[in-house]
Design a protein around this motif. Structure first.
Motif, PDB file in Angstrom:
ATOM      1  N   SER A  63       7.494 -16.495   4.289  1.00 10.24           N
ATOM      2  CA  SER A  63       6.903 -17.131   3.119  1.00 10.24           C
ATOM      3  C   SER A  63       6.679 -16.114   2.005  1.00 10.24           C
ATOM      4  O   SER A  63       6.323 -14.967   2.259  1.00 10.24           O
ATOM      5  CB  SER A  63       5.559 -17.764   3.500  1.00 10.24           C
ATOM      6  OG  SER A  63       4.800 -18.064   2.343  1.00 10.24           O
ATOM      7  N   PRO A  64       6.871 -16.519   0.736  1.00  5.82           N
ATOM      8  CA  PRO A  64       6.573 -15.604  -0.373  1.00  5.82           C
ATOM      9  C   PRO A  64       5.095 -15.233  -0.456  1.00  5.82           C
ATOM     10  O   PRO A  64       4.744 -14.220  -1.065  1.00  5.82           O
ATOM     11  CB  PRO A  64       7.020 -16.391  -1.613  1.00  5.82           C
ATOM     12  CG  PRO A  64       7.028 -17.821  -1.187  1.00  5.82           C
ATOM     13  CD  PRO A  64       7.403 -17.816   0.266  1.00  5.82           C
ATOM     14  N   ALA A  65       4.231 -16.047   0.154  1.00  8.97           N
ATOM     15  CA  ALA A  65       2.807 -15.721   0.149  1.00  8.97           C
ATOM     16  C   ALA A  65       2.480 -14.606   1.142  1.00  8.97           C
ATOM     17  O   ALA A  65       1.465 -13.920   0.998  1.00  8.97           O
ATOM     18  CB  ALA A  65       1.976 -16.964   0.484  1.00  8.97           C
ATOM     19  N   PHE A  66       3.339 -14.410   2.140  1.00  6.90           N
ATOM     20  CA  PHE A  66       3.055 -13.423   3.185  1.00  6.90           C
ATOM     21  C   PHE A  66       2.948 -12.003   2.631  1.00  6.90           C
ATOM     22  O   PHE A  66       1.948 -11.315   2.870  1.00  6.90           O
ATOM     23  CB  PHE A  66       4.110 -13.498   4.294  1.00  6.90           C
ATOM     24  CG  PHE A  66       3.991 -12.417   5.332  1.00  6.90           C
ATOM     25  CD1 PHE A  66       3.114 -12.578   6.391  1.00  6.90           C
ATOM     26  CD2 PHE A  66       4.736 -11.250   5.250  1.00  6.90           C
ATOM     27  CE1 PHE A  66       2.983 -11.586   7.359  1.00  6.90           C
ATOM     28  CE2 PHE A  66       4.609 -10.258   6.203  1.00  6.90           C
ATOM     29  CZ  PHE A  66       3.728 -10.423   7.265  1.00  6.90           C
ATOM     30  N   PRO A  67       3.963 -11.495   1.891  1.00 15.31           N
ATOM     31  CA  PRO A  67       3.830 -10.116   1.386  1.00 15.31           C
ATOM     32  C   PRO A  67       2.674  -9.957   0.409  1.00 15.31           C
ATOM     33  O   PRO A  67       2.065  -8.883   0.340  1.00 15.31           O
ATOM     34  CB  PRO A  67       5.181  -9.850   0.706  1.00 15.31           C
ATOM     35  CG  PRO A  67       5.773 -11.182   0.450  1.00 15.31           C
ATOM     36  CD  PRO A  67       5.270 -12.078   1.525  1.00 15.31           C
ATOM     37  N   ALA A  68       2.358 -11.014  -0.339  1.00 16.39           N
ATOM     38  CA  ALA A  68       1.247 -10.931  -1.284  1.00 16.39           C
ATOM     39  C   ALA A  68      -0.080 -10.755  -0.549  1.00 16.39           C
ATOM     40  O   ALA A  68      -0.902  -9.898  -0.902  1.00 16.39           O
ATOM     41  CB  ALA A  68       1.209 -12.188  -2.155  1.00 16.39           C
ATOM     42  N   LEU A  69      -0.291 -11.561   0.488  1.00 13.17           N
ATOM     43  CA  LEU A  69      -1.523 -11.455   1.269  1.00 13.17           C
ATOM     44  C   LEU A  69      -1.591 -10.122   2.007  1.00 13.17           C
ATOM     45  O   LEU A  69      -2.642  -9.481   2.065  1.00 13.17           O
ATOM     46  CB  LEU A  69      -1.604 -12.620   2.259  1.00 13.17           C
ATOM     47  CG  LEU A  69      -1.842 -13.997   1.646  1.00 13.17           C
ATOM     48  CD1 LEU A  69      -1.546 -15.092   2.662  1.00 13.17           C
ATOM     49  CD2 LEU A  69      -3.276 -14.121   1.143  1.00 13.17           C
ATOM     50  N   SER A  70      -0.458  -9.693   2.558  1.00 13.40           N
ATOM     51  CA  SER A  70      -0.421  -8.424   3.292  1.00 13.40           C
ATOM     52  C   SER A  70      -0.714  -7.250   2.362  1.00 13.40           C
ATOM     53  O   SER A  70      -1.402  -6.297   2.743  1.00 13.40           O
ATOM     54  CB  SER A  70       0.941  -8.245   3.954  1.00 13.40           C
ATOM     55  OG  SER A  70       1.182  -9.261   4.902  1.00 13.40           O
ATOM     56  N   CYS A  71      -0.199  -7.328   1.133  1.00 14.34           N
ATOM     57  CA  CYS A  71      -0.419  -6.255   0.155  1.00 14.34           C
ATOM     58  C   CYS A  71      -1.889  -6.162  -0.233  1.00 14.34           C
ATOM     59  O   CYS A  71      -2.447  -5.060  -0.348  1.00 14.34           O
ATOM     60  CB  CYS A  71       0.452  -6.497  -1.076  1.00 14.34           C
ATOM     61  SG  CYS A  71       0.320  -5.215  -2.349  1.00 14.34           S
ATOM     62  N   ILE A  88      -7.060  -3.117   0.424  1.00 16.37           N
ATOM     63  CA  ILE A  88      -8.441  -3.053   0.895  1.00 16.37           C
ATOM     64  C   ILE A  88      -8.582  -2.009   1.992  1.00 16.37           C
ATOM     65  O   ILE A  88      -9.562  -1.254   2.046  1.00 16.37           O
ATOM     66  CB  ILE A  88      -8.898  -4.447   1.376  1.00 16.37           C
ATOM     67  CG1 ILE A  88      -9.036  -5.388   0.172  1.00 16.37           C
ATOM     68  CG2 ILE A  88     -10.217  -4.362   2.142  1.00 16.37           C
ATOM     69  CD1 ILE A  88      -9.320  -6.809   0.530  1.00 16.37           C
ATOM     70  N   LEU A  89      -7.584  -1.930   2.870  1.00 14.98           N
ATOM     71  CA  LEU A  89      -7.607  -0.926   3.931  1.00 14.98           C
ATOM     72  C   LEU A  89      -7.515   0.488   3.371  1.00 14.98           C
ATOM     73  O   LEU A  89      -8.110   1.427   3.918  1.00 14.98           O
ATOM     74  CB  LEU A  89      -6.457  -1.175   4.913  1.00 14.98           C
ATOM     75  CG  LEU A  89      -6.583  -2.403   5.807  1.00 14.98           C
ATOM     76  CD1 LEU A  89      -5.255  -2.708   6.480  1.00 14.98           C
ATOM     77  CD2 LEU A  89      -7.666  -2.195   6.857  1.00 14.98           C
ATOM     78  N   ASN A  90      -6.774   0.632   2.277  1.00 14.88           N
ATOM     79  CA  ASN A  90      -6.550   1.969   1.711  1.00 14.88           C
ATOM     80  C   ASN A  90      -7.727   2.486   0.897  1.00 14.88           C
ATOM     81  O   ASN A  90      -7.880   3.688   0.715  1.00 14.88           O
ATOM     82  CB  ASN A  90      -5.306   1.965   0.814  1.00 14.88           C
ATOM     83  CG  ASN A  90      -4.025   1.812   1.607  1.00 14.88           C
ATOM     84  OD1 ASN A  90      -4.004   2.020   2.822  1.00 14.88           O
ATOM     85  ND2 ASN A  90      -2.955   1.430   0.932  1.00 14.88           N
ATOM     86  N   GLU A  91      -8.523   1.577   0.388  1.00 10.86           N
ATOM     87  CA  GLU A  91      -9.623   1.968  -0.492  1.00 10.86           C
ATOM     88  C   GLU A  91     -10.949   1.547   0.114  1.00 10.86           C
ATOM     89  O   GLU A  91     -11.046   0.530   0.771  1.00 10.86           O
ATOM     90  CB  GLU A  91      -9.474   1.298  -1.874  1.00 10.86           C
ATOM     91  CG  GLU A  91      -8.171   1.625  -2.577  1.00 10.86           C
ATOM     92  CD  GLU A  91      -8.123   3.058  -3.076  1.00 10.86           C
ATOM     93  OE1 GLU A  91      -9.211   3.656  -3.241  1.00 10.86           O
ATOM     94  OE2 GLU A  91      -7.006   3.569  -3.300  1.00 10.86           O
ATOM     95  N   ALA A  92     -11.969   2.320  -0.130  1.00 14.60           N
ATOM     96  CA  ALA A  92     -13.320   1.884   0.245  1.00 14.60           C
ATOM     97  C   ALA A  92     -13.627   0.623  -0.534  1.00 14.60           C
ATOM     98  O   ALA A  92     -13.420   0.581  -1.744  1.00 14.60           O
ATOM     99  CB  ALA A  92     -14.340   2.961  -0.084  1.00 14.60           C
ATOM    100  N   PRO A  93     -14.090  -0.443   0.127  1.00 12.86           N
ATOM    101  CA  PRO A  93     -14.254  -1.737  -0.546  1.00 12.86           C
ATOM    102  C   PRO A  93     -15.475  -1.787  -1.439  1.00 12.86           C
ATOM    103  O   PRO A  93     -16.387  -2.549  -1.244  1.00 12.86           O
ATOM    104  CB  PRO A  93     -14.379  -2.709   0.628  1.00 12.86           C
ATOM    105  CG  PRO A  93     -15.041  -1.890   1.693  1.00 12.86           C
ATOM    106  CD  PRO A  93     -14.498  -0.502   1.534  1.00 12.86           C
TER     107      PRO A  93
END
Length: 234
Positions: free
Chosen positions: A212-220, A225-230
């Motif tokens: 789905s085109p929504a999959f890479p958007a959600l994963s990104c 969020i994982l890469n940065e302190a939230p």
């Protein structure tokens, strides 16, 4: 000098993310659910606190409706929505006779319930706690923020539709809002009927619809969020 709150049941929670929206119907609960699933697939242990008193929908999205909420010595025990017990959920929907109805309690009672949700759920050890708040701006938001303010790091993710007027197929409104507010723009999730169907059927979209085109958007979004302190997310 104001005393710091006792960590209590949030002592084992590493990161807290509030999911907010300026109005209803923009996909806030959808993003909360899919963000939790994406973080789970990244190997994180996730909790979801559903305080959307206007109509708690996350139990249905995660096929957890009708689950019983139990008490332990330290408070309410959240419902695990998967066999691996990597996603735990506490929702006001578990406390309603009709789970799909909106809560029509007066403000003080709502605020007391929200504060109790924050302090009395025995989350255990979590990497992320995703808090699905009511839509719009209200005293309920202040109750959530005030109850969670002593716990750090605390960040917020704002969900909006792209239009500046009425055309939902326009682009750039959310990105412009983030630029104007001086906060990071995390991404744009395209409309996809498969995502809607997945939520209606209580399926794991992140696992079931990788094309789905929504999959890479959600994963990104999850990866950012994982890469940065939230802190200061939007």
């Amino acid at each position: 000098m104001e005393a710091a709150a006792e960590p209590g049941n949030l002592a084992g929670v590493r990161h807290i993310i509030l999911v907010l929206s300026g109005k209803g119907g923009v996909g806030k609960s959808t993003i909360s659910t899919e963000l939790a699933l994406a973080l789970r697939h990244a190997g994180k242990k996730v909790g979801i606190l559903d305080v959307d008193l206007c109509g708690p929908s996350i139990p249905r999205m995660l096929r957890a409706q009708g689950k019983a909420v139990h008490q332990c010595d330290s408070g309410w025990v959240p419902v695990f929505v998967d066999q691996e017990q990597s996603i735990s959920l506490m929702s006001v929907g578990f406390l309603l006779e009709k789970p799909d109805e909106a809560v029509v309690w007066r403000g003080p009672k709502k605020n007391a319930l929200i504060k109790q949700f924050v302090s009395d759920v025995a989350w255990g050890q979590l990497d992320y706690l995703v808090v699905d708040t009511p839509p719009g701006t209200s005293d309920e938001h202040m109750a959530v923020v005030d109850a969670l303010r002593p716990y750090s790091p605390l960040g917020a993710l704002v969900v909006t539709t792209p239009q500046e007027c009425t055309n939902v197929f326009s682009r750039g409104g959310g990105e412009e809002l983030a630029r104007h507010a001086g906060v990071p723009f995390l991404g744009s999730v395209p409309l996809d009927p498969e995502l809607t169907r997945s939520l209606e059927e209580g399926r794991d979209f992140i696992q079931g619809f990788p094309e789905s085109p929504a999959f890479p958007a959600l994963s990104c979004i999850a990866q950012k969020i994982l890469n940065e302190a939230p802190v200061g997310l939007s």
